[in-house]
Structure formats: structure tokens, C-alpha cells
Design a protein around this motif. Structure first.
Motif, PDB file in Angstrom:
ATOM      1  N   THR A 108       0.873  -1.168   0.000  1.00 30.59           N
ATOM      2  CA  THR A 108       0.000   0.000   0.000  1.00 30.59           C
ATOM      3  C   THR A 108       0.907   1.213   0.000  1.00 30.59           C
ATOM      4  O   THR A 108       1.998   1.191   0.580  1.00 30.59           O
ATOM      5  N   VAL A 122      -3.196   0.430  -3.605  1.00 33.27           N
ATOM      6  CA  VAL A 122      -2.654  -0.921  -3.464  1.00 33.27           C
ATOM      7  C   VAL A 122      -1.863  -1.238  -4.734  1.00 33.27           C
ATOM      8  O   VAL A 122      -2.379  -1.100  -5.837  1.00 33.27           O
ATOM      9  N   GLU A 138      -8.299   3.878   3.464  1.00 37.49           N
ATOM     10  CA  GLU A 138      -7.146   3.248   4.121  1.00 37.49           C
ATOM     11  C   GLU A 138      -7.470   1.852   4.639  1.00 37.49           C
ATOM     12  O   GLU A 138      -6.691   0.915   4.457  1.00 37.49           O
ATOM     13  N   ALA A 141      -7.920  -0.565   1.748  1.00 38.05           N
ATOM     14  CA  ALA A 141      -6.629  -0.866   1.127  1.00 38.05           C
ATOM     15  C   ALA A 141      -5.846  -1.883   1.955  1.00 38.05           C
ATOM     16  O   ALA A 141      -5.262  -2.823   1.411  1.00 38.05           O
ATOM     17  N   ARG A 145      -4.942  -5.572   0.659  1.00 39.96           N
ATOM     18  CA  ARG A 145      -3.539  -6.010   0.652  1.00 39.96           C
ATOM     19  C   ARG A 145      -3.391  -7.339   1.377  1.00 39.96           C
ATOM     20  O   ARG A 145      -2.775  -8.276   0.875  1.00 39.96           O
TER      21      ARG A 145
END
Length: 159
Positions: A108, A122, A138, A141, A145
Motif C-alpha cells: 500500500t 494498493v 485506508e 486498502a 492487501r
């Protein structure tokens, strides 16, 4: 033909892209001002400044106001057990399938503008290419991930 991916990026991506474009176009406007000043000081033909202002105006409209909305409408992604499906593009729509077995690592990243809006991108790396899903929240992401990391690891263990 395969259906388009279901997931979209964060709506604040439009604002982030507008700010980024405004910074770039601001440099173009500074060059336009420099052309106008040089034309005035050295008594050059003022049409150079007029043409530069028209080009700067068109670039401002296109890159700051039109392009971010179109980019947002086209950005889609979906994560499957065996692959990552990414679709983006305005005139030329790119549909990419990234096999999980090829994923080497997932990152990220977050610059200052993304951070202000609590967004992150990402980045998915394979041996040959890098793919990015931009401007996700956030938390989303980080979850994405981790999910891709787990799915890529499971695929490697199954081989």
C-alpha cells in the motif's frame, strides 16, 4: 464476455485527482504568465500569450474538471480466489487479469494528498509487471492487501 468488476474506488479519488491535476496545470499557467510577461516586455506579438492562455484554459478544463470524473467512472476491480480483475481507461478500456500464482508482493502506498483524504493505493507486483488499484479508503486498502497476500500464498502452497 466477462462481466465488469463490481468494486469501485473511493469517491474522494475525484477530489485527489483534481488537486493533483490542478498542481500540474498551475505550472502550465505559470509558463503562460511568463510568455505574457516576456511578450509585453520585449514587444513580441501578443498572440503567443493569447494562444498560451487558450491552451492553458483547455488543459485546465480537461485535466481538472472532466478527466477525474471519467477516470472514476471507469475504475473497477474485483478479487477472486485465483485472480485479480482490474478494469480502467477512458477511450481505451483496459481489462487486466492478474493470476494469484504470479503475485510476488503487495504494497500500500500513500502520498500527502491521499493521506489528507484517508486514502491509499494498493500496488500488486508480479515478476514482469506492477498493477495499481488507486485511491481506496485506508482500511479497505489494508484489507485488500492482506486478502491478496493470503490468496497468493495459498496458491503457491497448492502448486
Amino acid at each position: 464476455m466477462r462481466l465488469p468488476p463490481k468494486n469501485t474506488i473511493a469517491a474522494d479519488a475525484i477530489t485527489v485527482w483534481k488537486i493533483t491535476a490542478a498542481i500540474s496545470v498551475g505550472v502550465l499557467w505559470l509558463l503562460t504568465a511568463a510568455v505574457a510577461i516576456v511578450s509585453y516586455i520585449f514587444d513580441f506579438i501578443y498572440w503567443y500569450a493569447v494562444i498560451a492562455a487558450i491552451i492553458s484554459s483547455l488543459c485546465t478544463y480537461f485535466f481538472v474538471f472532466l478527466l477525474p470524473k471519467l477516470r472514476f467512472k471507469r475504475w473497477r476491480y474485483e478479487i477472486f480466489d485465483q485472480e485479480i480483475y482490474i478494469q480502467h481507461g477512458i477511450l481505451i478500456v483496459s481489462r487486466t487479469l492478474v493470476p494469484m500464482i504470479r503475485v510476488q508482493h503487495v504494497d500500500t502506498k500513500q502520498g500527502p494528498i491521499l493521506k489528507k483524504y484517508q486514502l491509499a493505493s494498493v500496488t500488486i507486483s508480479t515478476a514482469a509487471t506492477t498493477h495499481e488499484i488507486p485511491a481506496l479508503l485506508e482500511e479497505d486498502a489494508a484489507e485488500l492487501r492482506d486478502k491478496i497476500s493470503v490468496l497468493a500464498r495459498v496458491d503457491e502452497d497448492d502448486v
